[in-house]
Scaffold this motif. Structure first.
Motif, PDB file in Angstrom:
ATOM      1  N   SER A  85       0.864  -1.184   0.000  1.00  0.00           N
ATOM      2  CA  SER A  85       0.000   0.000   0.000  1.00  0.00           C
ATOM      3  C   SER A  85       0.893   1.225   0.000  1.00  0.00           C
ATOM      4  CB  SER A  85      -0.896   0.015   1.247  1.00  0.00           C
ATOM      5  OG  SER A  85      -0.112   0.195   2.409  1.00  0.00           O
ATOM      6  N   GLY A  86       0.290   2.378  -0.233  1.00  0.00           N
ATOM      7  CA  GLY A  86       1.053   3.617  -0.119  1.00  0.00           C
ATOM      8  C   GLY A  86       1.623   3.764   1.279  1.00  0.00           C
ATOM      9  N   LEU A  87       0.821   3.398   2.276  1.00  0.00           N
ATOM     10  CA  LEU A  87       1.310   3.563   3.646  1.00  0.00           C
ATOM     11  C   LEU A  87       2.414   2.578   4.009  1.00  0.00           C
ATOM     12  CD1 LEU A  87      -1.501   4.699   6.084  1.00  0.00           C
ATOM     13  CD2 LEU A  87       0.480   5.922   5.242  1.00  0.00           C
ATOM     14  N   TYR A 110      -0.469  14.029   3.727  1.00  0.00           N
ATOM     15  CA  TYR A 110      -1.476  12.978   3.722  1.00  0.00           C
ATOM     16  C   TYR A 110      -1.669  12.493   5.163  1.00  0.00           C
ATOM     17  CZ  TYR A 110      -3.785   8.580   3.063  1.00  0.00           C
ATOM     18  OH  TYR A 110      -4.678   7.550   3.159  1.00  0.00           O
ATOM     19  N   GLU A 157       5.340  16.934   0.047  1.00  0.00           N
ATOM     20  CA  GLU A 157       4.141  16.530  -0.662  1.00  0.00           C
ATOM     21  C   GLU A 157       3.704  17.810  -1.345  1.00  0.00           C
ATOM     22  OE1 GLU A 157       1.325  14.311   1.852  1.00  0.00           O
ATOM     23  OE2 GLU A 157      -0.222  15.079   0.540  1.00  0.00           O
ATOM     24  N   ASN A 161      -2.291  17.428   0.473  1.00  0.00           N
ATOM     25  CA  ASN A 161      -3.606  16.828   0.593  1.00  0.00           C
ATOM     26  C   ASN A 161      -4.202  17.217   1.934  1.00  0.00           C
ATOM     27  OD1 ASN A 161      -5.841  15.164   0.586  1.00  0.00           O
ATOM     28  ND2 ASN A 161      -4.700  13.263   0.572  1.00  0.00           N
ATOM     29  N   ASP A 186       6.236  12.726  -1.785  1.00  0.00           N
ATOM     30  CA  ASP A 186       5.016  11.999  -2.122  1.00  0.00           C
ATOM     31  C   ASP A 186       4.439  12.642  -3.385  1.00  0.00           C
ATOM     32  OD1 ASP A 186       2.411  11.016  -2.328  1.00  0.00           O
ATOM     33  OD2 ASP A 186       2.162  10.833  -0.161  1.00  0.00           O
ATOM     34  N   THR A 188       2.002  11.395  -5.316  1.00  0.00           N
ATOM     35  CA  THR A 188       0.728  10.750  -5.642  1.00  0.00           C
ATOM     36  C   THR A 188      -0.214  11.670  -6.415  1.00  0.00           C
ATOM     37  OG1 THR A 188       0.887   9.383  -3.662  1.00  0.00           O
ATOM     38  CG2 THR A 188      -1.302   9.635  -4.624  1.00  0.00           C
ATOM     39  N   PHE A 189      -0.356  12.918  -5.953  1.00  0.00           N
ATOM     40  CA  PHE A 189      -1.326  13.827  -6.565  1.00  0.00           C
ATOM     41  C   PHE A 189      -0.946  14.193  -7.991  1.00  0.00           C
ATOM     42  CE2 PHE A 189      -4.249  16.180  -3.410  1.00  0.00           C
ATOM     43  CZ  PHE A 189      -4.515  15.006  -2.742  1.00  0.00           C
ATOM     44  N   SER A 208       1.212   6.492  -3.754  1.00  0.00           N
ATOM     45  CA  SER A 208       0.103   5.601  -3.501  1.00  0.00           C
ATOM     46  C   SER A 208      -0.356   5.191  -4.901  1.00  0.00           C
ATOM     47  CB  SER A 208      -1.017   6.306  -2.738  1.00  0.00           C
ATOM     48  OG  SER A 208      -2.150   5.455  -2.739  1.00  0.00           O
ATOM     49  N   THR A 210      -2.399   3.121  -5.600  1.00  0.00           N
ATOM     50  CA  THR A 210      -3.859   3.019  -5.474  1.00  0.00           C
ATOM     51  C   THR A 210      -4.592   4.093  -6.273  1.00  0.00           C
ATOM     52  OG1 THR A 210      -3.384   2.411  -3.175  1.00  0.00           O
ATOM     53  CG2 THR A 210      -5.682   2.915  -3.710  1.00  0.00           C
ATOM     54  N   LYS A 211      -3.990   5.272  -6.379  1.00  0.00           N
ATOM     55  CA  LYS A 211      -4.688   6.434  -6.908  1.00  0.00           C
ATOM     56  C   LYS A 211      -4.540   6.488  -8.441  1.00  0.00           C
ATOM     57  CE  LYS A 211      -5.374   6.999  -2.537  1.00  0.00           C
ATOM     58  NZ  LYS A 211      -4.507   7.793  -1.690  1.00  0.00           N
ATOM     59  N   LEU A 221      -2.078  -0.275  -3.449  1.00  0.00           N
ATOM     60  CA  LEU A 221      -0.676  -0.584  -3.718  1.00  0.00           C
ATOM     61  C   LEU A 221       0.162   0.686  -3.547  1.00  0.00           C
ATOM     62  CD1 LEU A 221       0.305  -3.385  -4.838  1.00  0.00           C
ATOM     63  CD2 LEU A 221       0.567  -2.280  -7.043  1.00  0.00           C
ATOM     64  N   LEU A 340      -9.054   8.964  -4.357  1.00  0.00           N
ATOM     65  CA  LEU A 340      -8.931   9.887  -5.488  1.00  0.00           C
ATOM     66  C   LEU A 340      -8.164   9.193  -6.614  1.00  0.00           C
ATOM     67  CD1 LEU A 340      -5.644  11.157  -5.313  1.00  0.00           C
ATOM     68  CD2 LEU A 340      -6.642  11.707  -3.116  1.00  0.00           C
TER      69      LEU A 340
HETATM   70  C1  LIG Z   1      -3.812   7.640  -0.474  1.00  0.00           C
HETATM   71  C2  LIG Z   1      -2.542   8.349  -0.233  1.00  0.00           C
HETATM   72  C3  LIG Z   1      -1.503   7.743   0.486  1.00  0.00           C
HETATM   73  C4  LIG Z   1      -1.639   6.381   1.137  1.00  0.00           C
HETATM   74  O1  LIG Z   1      -1.745   5.370   0.195  1.00  0.00           O
HETATM   75  P1  LIG Z   1      -2.572   4.000   0.395  1.00  0.00           P
HETATM   76  O2  LIG Z   1      -2.379   3.323  -0.895  1.00  0.00           O
HETATM   77  O3  LIG Z   1      -3.987   4.382   0.708  1.00  0.00           O
HETATM   78  O4  LIG Z   1      -1.945   3.290   1.555  1.00  0.00           O
HETATM   79  C5  LIG Z   1      -0.325   8.459   0.638  1.00  0.00           C
HETATM   80  N1  LIG Z   1      -0.173   9.699   0.120  1.00  0.00           N
HETATM   81  C6  LIG Z   1      -1.156  10.307  -0.558  1.00  0.00           C
HETATM   82  C7  LIG Z   1      -0.944  11.670  -1.102  1.00  0.00           C
HETATM   83  C8  LIG Z   1      -2.369   9.650  -0.765  1.00  0.00           C
HETATM   84  O5  LIG Z   1      -3.343  10.281  -1.438  1.00  0.00           O
END
Ligand SMILES: *Cc1c(COP(=O)(O)O)cnc(C)c1O
Length: 390
Positions: A85-87, A110, A157, A161, A186, A188-189, A208, A210-211, A221, A340
């Motif tokens: 996961s991201g975490l 985050y 970041e 977020n 980070d 992710t965004f 993350s 996941t996003k 993931l 997101l």
């Molecule tokens: C969702 C998110 C995470 C955590 O990721 P997971 O995949 O939910 O564990 C970390 N950083 C940002 C910016 C996120 O949006």
């Protein structure tokens, strides 16, 4: 045995790389897509040496093409590392802060990363200094320590977020280097199509997956990407020993999702700009937070370090928490849900989470703009804004 996915000509543009990276070698009758390998163990005799697959917690062939693609997109010299996961990726990255060290982190990081850092610092593992990441002086003072210990890690970041503050990545990475701090960003965004933290001076990029990268709200993931051999080795060891590994099916789904990243980002970014402009002049909205608006405090900085402005925007709804909840309740197309970066547009009042910092306004809604038709998205928002004002 080769763990290397096939390579392709250098200097393809990123929107081609998302399609071309991590393909199997081109041999007659070979599969065009990498297969999923479901095995917890690998045949081995004699001494186990570095690079052997050996066991499913150390490696899985399904990770390789995704890790190669992420590395190529971020412009890294070494393969990325995927995590469960991201975490789990955040956890591995935070393990690089030495015991008794200092971590500098945005106060609007985050939420999960912030909670983890607060808990670890509460246990006495390290000192945590939270900062306004958009304020260079504030961050640099926290890095140097003003007479106290200098920082060991700078967490970045940008945009944050959910406040969408834009950090000055070049300046802050340079300032962190000057005090010997590791920089983790980070991303992710933004995704690597919009922002390349390694080029801007970061040591490690976190996602993350996941996003946006996976992009379909059907997989959890994470990933870390670095060009530093020593850091990568430590992070890989952390993954192998703490066990935050990716399931093969998740890794496969993420690569499948990544193939359309450029199209999804292009569409959702364009829609986000359009929606932000319309919301900005709507009576039912007190404020729009979005670096894509000329009036946004992060606009110039974002232009200098991003290719576009991402597709997350936040609004502060006139009429407070009640009106914000009413707006969410009146929507028919937008889905009220956390998370997101998926193809479907999501909306959420962030303060419904007890852990969200009190500095996030109670009437703030975070909008993750998906790939639907922008007029349909607007019409739904407009009718819900009307309903909330009644
Ligand atoms: C969702 C998110 C995470 C955590 O990721 P997971 O995949 O939910 O564990 C970390 N950083 C940002 C910016 C996120 O949006």
């Amino acid at each position: 045995m080769s763990h290397e996915p096939s390579s392709h000509p250098d200097q393809l543009s990123p929107d081609t790389v998302v399609v071309a990276a991590g393909r199997p070698a081109r041999e007659h009758d070979a599969a065009v897509n990498p297969p999923i390998v479901l095995s917890s163990t690998y045949v081995g005799t004699g001494e186990v040496v570095d690079g052997d697959r050996a066991y499913g917690r150390y490696s899985n062939p399904t990770w390789d093409p995704l890790e190669a693609a992420l590395s190529e997109l971020e412009g890294a010299a070494l393969p990325g590392l995927v995590f469960s996961s991201g975490l789990a990726a955040v956890s591995a990255a935070l393990s690089l802060v030495p015991v008794g060290g200092v971590l500098v982190m945005p106060r609007h990081s985050y939420q999960g990363a912030l909670v983890m850092a607060q808990e670890q610092s509460g246990k006495g593992l390290f000192a945590l200094r939270t900062v306004d990441i958009a304020n260079n002086d504030d961050v640099i003072a926290a890095l140097t320590g003003a007479g106290e210990k200098a920082a060991d890690m700078l967490w970045l970041e940008s945009p944050t977020n959910p406040m969408l503050e834009v950090a000055d990545l070049r300046v802050l990475c340079r300032s962190a280097k000057a005090v010997g701090a590791i920089v983790v960003t980070d991303n992710t965004f933004s995704t690597p199509l919009v922002q390349k933290p390694l080029e801007l001076g970061s040591d490690i990029v976190l996602h993350s997956v996941t996003k946006y990268l996976a992009g379909h709200s059907d997989v959890v993931l994470g990933a870390l990407i670095t060009s530093d051999e020593t850091l990568r080795h430590t992070l890989l060891h952390h993954r192998s020993i703490h066990g935050g590994i990716a399931g093969p099916f998740e890794a496969w789904l993420a690569l499948r999702g990544l193939r359309t990243l450029a199209l999804r980002v292009e569409r959702s970014q364009a829609s986000a700009v359009e929606l932000a402009r319309r919301l900005d002049v709507h009576d039912g909205v007190e404020k729009v937070l979005f670096p894509g608006l000329d009036s946004d405090p992060g606009h110039e900085r974002a232009k200098a370090q991003m290719q576009g402005f991402g597709s997350i925007l936040c609004i502060e709804v006139a009429g407070g928490e009640t009106a914000a909840d009413a707006l969410v309740g009146a929507l028919r197309l937008w889905t009220p849900a956390t998370s997101l970066g998926g193809v479907e547009s999501l909306i959420e009042r962030r303060r419904r989470h007890a852990n969200e910092p009190a500095s996030v306004p109670v009437n703030l809604l975070r909008l993750s703009v998906g790939i639907e038709n922008v007029e349909d998205l607007w019409n739904d928002l407009a009718q819900a804004l009307d309903a909330a004002a009644r």
